[in-house]
Design a protein around this motif. Structure first.
Motif, PDB file in Angstrom:
ATOM      1  N   LYS A 260      37.713  26.963  44.479  1.00  0.00           N
ATOM      2  CA  LYS A 260      38.355  27.045  43.167  1.00  0.00           C
ATOM      3  C   LYS A 260      39.767  27.613  43.277  1.00  0.00           C
ATOM      4  O   LYS A 260      40.668  27.190  42.558  1.00  0.00           O
ATOM      5  CB  LYS A 260      37.506  27.901  42.238  1.00  0.00           C
ATOM      6  CG  LYS A 260      36.192  27.252  41.827  1.00  0.00           C
ATOM      7  CD  LYS A 260      35.406  28.149  40.881  1.00  0.00           C
ATOM      8  CE  LYS A 260      34.086  27.486  40.484  1.00  0.00           C
ATOM      9  NZ  LYS A 260      33.290  28.362  39.578  1.00  0.00           N
ATOM     10  N   ARG A 261      39.972  28.597  44.156  1.00  0.00           N
ATOM     11  CA  ARG A 261      41.313  29.154  44.336  1.00  0.00           C
ATOM     12  C   ARG A 261      42.267  28.123  44.921  1.00  0.00           C
ATOM     13  O   ARG A 261      43.429  28.044  44.521  1.00  0.00           O
ATOM     14  CB  ARG A 261      41.258  30.384  45.247  1.00  0.00           C
ATOM     15  CG  ARG A 261      40.775  31.649  44.551  1.00  0.00           C
ATOM     16  CD  ARG A 261      41.060  32.868  45.394  1.00  0.00           C
ATOM     17  NE  ARG A 261      40.331  32.827  46.653  1.00  0.00           N
ATOM     18  CZ  ARG A 261      39.114  33.314  46.817  1.00  0.00           C
ATOM     19  NH1 ARG A 261      38.481  33.875  45.804  1.00  0.00           N
ATOM     20  NH2 ARG A 261      38.516  33.251  48.000  1.00  0.00           N
ATOM     21  N   ALA A 264      43.312  25.834  42.111  1.00  0.00           N
ATOM     22  CA  ALA A 264      43.818  26.447  40.890  1.00  0.00           C
ATOM     23  C   ALA A 264      45.320  26.210  40.746  1.00  0.00           C
ATOM     24  O   ALA A 264      46.046  26.037  41.737  1.00  0.00           O
ATOM     25  CB  ALA A 264      43.518  27.943  40.886  1.00  0.00           C
ATOM     26  N   ASP A 265      45.789  26.230  39.514  1.00  0.00           N
ATOM     27  CA  ASP A 265      47.209  26.080  39.238  1.00  0.00           C
ATOM     28  C   ASP A 265      47.974  27.301  39.744  1.00  0.00           C
ATOM     29  O   ASP A 265      47.490  28.429  39.668  1.00  0.00           O
ATOM     30  CB  ASP A 265      47.424  25.896  37.737  1.00  0.00           C
ATOM     31  CG  ASP A 265      48.873  25.630  37.414  1.00  0.00           C
ATOM     32  OD1 ASP A 265      49.538  26.550  36.923  1.00  0.00           O
ATOM     33  OD2 ASP A 265      49.345  24.509  37.652  1.00  0.00           O
ATOM     34  N   SER A 266      49.169  27.087  40.255  1.00  0.00           N
ATOM     35  CA  SER A 266      49.941  28.178  40.851  1.00  0.00           C
ATOM     36  C   SER A 266      50.295  29.243  39.825  1.00  0.00           C
ATOM     37  O   SER A 266      50.254  30.449  40.120  1.00  0.00           O
ATOM     38  CB  SER A 266      51.220  27.625  41.494  1.00  0.00           C
ATOM     39  OG  SER A 266      50.906  26.717  42.526  1.00  0.00           O
ATOM     40  N   LEU A 267      50.648  28.830  38.610  1.00  0.00           N
ATOM     41  CA  LEU A 267      50.970  29.811  37.572  1.00  0.00           C
ATOM     42  C   LEU A 267      49.750  30.632  37.201  1.00  0.00           C
ATOM     43  O   LEU A 267      49.853  31.845  36.946  1.00  0.00           O
ATOM     44  CB  LEU A 267      51.534  29.087  36.334  1.00  0.00           C
ATOM     45  CG  LEU A 267      51.985  29.991  35.184  1.00  0.00           C
ATOM     46  CD1 LEU A 267      53.094  30.932  35.636  1.00  0.00           C
ATOM     47  CD2 LEU A 267      52.449  29.144  33.997  1.00  0.00           C
ATOM     48  N   HIS A 268      48.585  30.004  37.192  1.00  0.00           N
ATOM     49  CA  HIS A 268      47.348  30.737  36.905  1.00  0.00           C
ATOM     50  C   HIS A 268      47.067  31.782  37.983  1.00  0.00           C
ATOM     51  O   HIS A 268      46.595  32.885  37.669  1.00  0.00           O
ATOM     52  CB  HIS A 268      46.181  29.754  36.805  1.00  0.00           C
ATOM     53  CG  HIS A 268      44.844  30.416  36.693  1.00  0.00           C
ATOM     54  ND1 HIS A 268      44.406  31.038  35.544  1.00  0.00           N
ATOM     55  CD2 HIS A 268      43.834  30.578  37.607  1.00  0.00           C
ATOM     56  CE1 HIS A 268      43.205  31.546  35.728  1.00  0.00           C
ATOM     57  NE2 HIS A 268      42.835  31.281  36.987  1.00  0.00           N
ATOM     58  N   LEU A 269      47.349  31.462  39.234  1.00  0.00           N
ATOM     59  CA  LEU A 269      47.151  32.434  40.306  1.00  0.00           C
ATOM     60  C   LEU A 269      48.026  33.657  40.107  1.00  0.00           C
ATOM     61  O   LEU A 269      47.593  34.794  40.308  1.00  0.00           O
ATOM     62  CB  LEU A 269      47.459  31.787  41.661  1.00  0.00           C
ATOM     63  CG  LEU A 269      46.539  30.652  42.113  1.00  0.00           C
ATOM     64  CD1 LEU A 269      47.037  30.074  43.433  1.00  0.00           C
ATOM     65  CD2 LEU A 269      45.106  31.132  42.253  1.00  0.00           C
ATOM     66  N   TRP A 270      49.281  33.441  39.700  1.00  0.00           N
ATOM     67  CA  TRP A 270      50.196  34.569  39.496  1.00  0.00           C
ATOM     68  C   TRP A 270      49.795  35.396  38.279  1.00  0.00           C
ATOM     69  O   TRP A 270      49.851  36.632  38.301  1.00  0.00           O
ATOM     70  CB  TRP A 270      51.619  34.053  39.351  1.00  0.00           C
ATOM     71  CG  TRP A 270      52.602  35.128  39.002  1.00  0.00           C
ATOM     72  CD1 TRP A 270      53.175  35.369  37.801  1.00  0.00           C
ATOM     73  CD2 TRP A 270      53.120  36.123  39.903  1.00  0.00           C
ATOM     74  NE1 TRP A 270      54.019  36.437  37.880  1.00  0.00           N
ATOM     75  CE2 TRP A 270      54.008  36.933  39.148  1.00  0.00           C
ATOM     76  CE3 TRP A 270      52.912  36.407  41.251  1.00  0.00           C
ATOM     77  CZ2 TRP A 270      54.689  38.005  39.719  1.00  0.00           C
ATOM     78  CZ3 TRP A 270      53.586  37.472  41.812  1.00  0.00           C
ATOM     79  CH2 TRP A 270      54.456  38.259  41.058  1.00  0.00           C
ATOM     80  N   MET A 271      49.380  34.736  37.218  1.00  0.00           N
ATOM     81  CA  MET A 271      49.020  35.450  35.991  1.00  0.00           C
ATOM     82  C   MET A 271      47.716  36.217  36.143  1.00  0.00           C
ATOM     83  O   MET A 271      47.490  37.206  35.438  1.00  0.00           O
ATOM     84  CB  MET A 271      48.911  34.465  34.824  1.00  0.00           C
ATOM     85  CG  MET A 271      50.220  33.768  34.481  1.00  0.00           C
ATOM     86  SD  MET A 271      51.527  34.905  33.970  1.00  0.00           S
ATOM     87  CE  MET A 271      50.814  35.523  32.427  1.00  0.00           C
ATOM     88  N   SER A 272      46.853  35.793  37.056  1.00  0.00           N
ATOM     89  CA  SER A 272      45.567  36.484  37.209  1.00  0.00           C
ATOM     90  C   SER A 272      45.751  37.898  37.735  1.00  0.00           C
ATOM     91  O   SER A 272      45.047  38.824  37.319  1.00  0.00           O
ATOM     92  CB  SER A 272      44.653  35.688  38.148  1.00  0.00           C
ATOM     93  OG  SER A 272      45.168  35.696  39.468  1.00  0.00           O
ATOM     94  N   GLU A 277      43.728  35.838  44.581  1.00  0.00           N
ATOM     95  CA  GLU A 277      44.541  34.787  43.971  1.00  0.00           C
ATOM     96  C   GLU A 277      46.008  34.916  44.389  1.00  0.00           C
ATOM     97  O   GLU A 277      46.683  33.922  44.663  1.00  0.00           O
ATOM     98  CB  GLU A 277      44.416  34.835  42.456  1.00  0.00           C
ATOM     99  CG  GLU A 277      43.207  34.124  41.885  1.00  0.00           C
ATOM    100  CD  GLU A 277      41.893  34.859  42.192  1.00  0.00           C
ATOM    101  OE1 GLU A 277      41.962  36.026  42.647  1.00  0.00           O
ATOM    102  OE2 GLU A 277      40.819  34.265  41.988  1.00  0.00           O
TER     103      GLU A 277
END
Length: 378
Positions: A260-261, A264-272, A277
């Motif tokens: 899943k990682r 995952a979308d790159s922006l979602h990884l940063w926001m998490s 992530e």
């Protein structure tokens, strides 16, 4: 009437670029395409064999093989881009040193900064391409690959199970044996062993089939059989008869989370803001940042004396790249476990690379020249 004198500054320039820029950038582009073609072909060929083996095993449908192969090409292209650019700069500038072209440039007043300008005209667009591939195309490819495989698994119930053989699932916690696979995607005369902690259960059934629930969990549903659990002769030995019994064969949660990682979308990884992530995002950012820093580092490495050999520089470059890759993976691992801060992990390795580049440039120019320039004597 005498013709006007030739003025180098007014010479025609193709595409608005001086000759030296077109020469170096053009050689780098051709070499990069050749290097990428060779490396991607080698790596993708191995991946294709793995996909083909899964298709033979029945885990992947034959009509999705080439789609998965194309998606793997995108991922491989992004991951190999920094190493390919590094190798291309080493090959092009190394050849120019061996052919004394760099000596001619130096006699004409072309120094390292001018060489860097020509190289960066080529490396700049490549870094932008690498950022797009790693931050957008690579997660999209992984996501689509996982969707295709998941859809394929749902449409082929007993795929991956071979008749007359013991099939392991869930890292050996579940062992399944089917004497026969029928055309209606069911199994006949099934044996299953499941292990949960210290407890081991054995199931013998007349038939069985695969099912996937709404949550995506995989089950082997066995019909008309018996279940044995415990050690025969002990008081806690259990013998049950059933009409339907399900055995879960899902992969471990850790591997699912890793998949899943990767998708995952790159922006979602940063926001998490979670360490794992952020480590995955660092792996993606390593493509454009690594391409840029390795390009800067390759210029001073390629410099050789007229009587110097080629292999010494290539061996040094190879060792430097191995050290860079190891430091990259170590920093990602420390970030994933929370032992290293985000900015230290992101910027530390590139600060070391830029420092190494500065030291090599100073060594090539001469420490006395660097000292005199710093003191304003030149």
């Amino acid at each position: 009437m005498n013709p006007p004198p030739f003025e180098p500054g007014k010479a025609r320039r193709s595409f608005g670029l001086p000759t030296i820029d077109r020469l170096i950038a053009g050689e780098l582009a051709k070499t990069l395409l050749a290097v990428l073609f060779v490396l991607v072909t080698i790596v993708v060929s191995r991946k294709f064999l793995a996909i083909l083996a899964r298709a033979i095993e029945g885990e992947v449908a034959t009509d999705t093989i080439f789609t998965l192969l194309g998606l793997k090409v995108v991922v491989t292209l992004a991951s190999l881009l920094p190493a390919s650019v590094f190798l291309s700069v080493l090959m092009v500038l190394g050849r120019m040193y061996r052919d004394n072209e760099m000596t001619v440039f130096a006699c004409a007043g072309v120094g390292p900064l001018r060489i860097y300008r020509s190289i960066l005209l080529f490396a700049g667009p490549v870094c932008v391409l690498g950022a797009f591939l790693s931050l957008q195309a690579m997660p999209w490819s992984e996501r689509l690959s996982q969707e295709l495989i998941s859809k394929d698994e749902k449409g082929a119930d007993v795929r991956g199970i071979k008749a007359g053989r013991f099939n392991e699932f869930s890292q050996g916690d579940v062992v399944l044996y089917a004497e026969q696979l029928n055309t209606d995607k069911t199994m006949s005369r099934v044996f299953a062993q499941s292990r949960r902690g210290d407890e081991t259960g054995i199931v013998i059934a007349e038939s069985g089939h695969m099912e996937i629930n709404d949550a995506g969990d995989h089950f082997v549903v066995l019909n008309n059989g018996r279940r044995y659990q415990g050690v025969p002769g002990r008081a806690d030995f259990v013998l049950n008869e059933f009409q339907a019994y399900g055995v879960r064969i899902n992969p471990p949660e850790g591997s699912q989370a890793a998949l899943k990682r990767e998708a995952a979308d790159s922006l979602h990884l940063w926001m998490s803001g979670r360490p794992r992530e952020l480590a995955e995002l660092q792996r993606r950012l390593a493509v454009p940042l690594g391409t840029f820093t390795l390009t800067l580092l390759a210029v001073p490495i390629t410099r050789t004396s007229p009587r110097g050999g080629v292999w010494g520089n290539l061996i040094s470059a190879f060792l430097i790249y191995i050290i860079y890759e190891n430091l990259q993976k170590i920093s990602q691992g420390l970030l994933a476990t929370g032992k290293l801060s985000v900015w230290t992990s992101y910027a530390g390795i590139y600060a070391v690379m830029l420092l190494a580049t500065s030291v090599l440039l100073a060594r090539n120019s001469g420490w006395r020249w660097v000292r005199d320039t710093a003191l304003g004597r030149r």
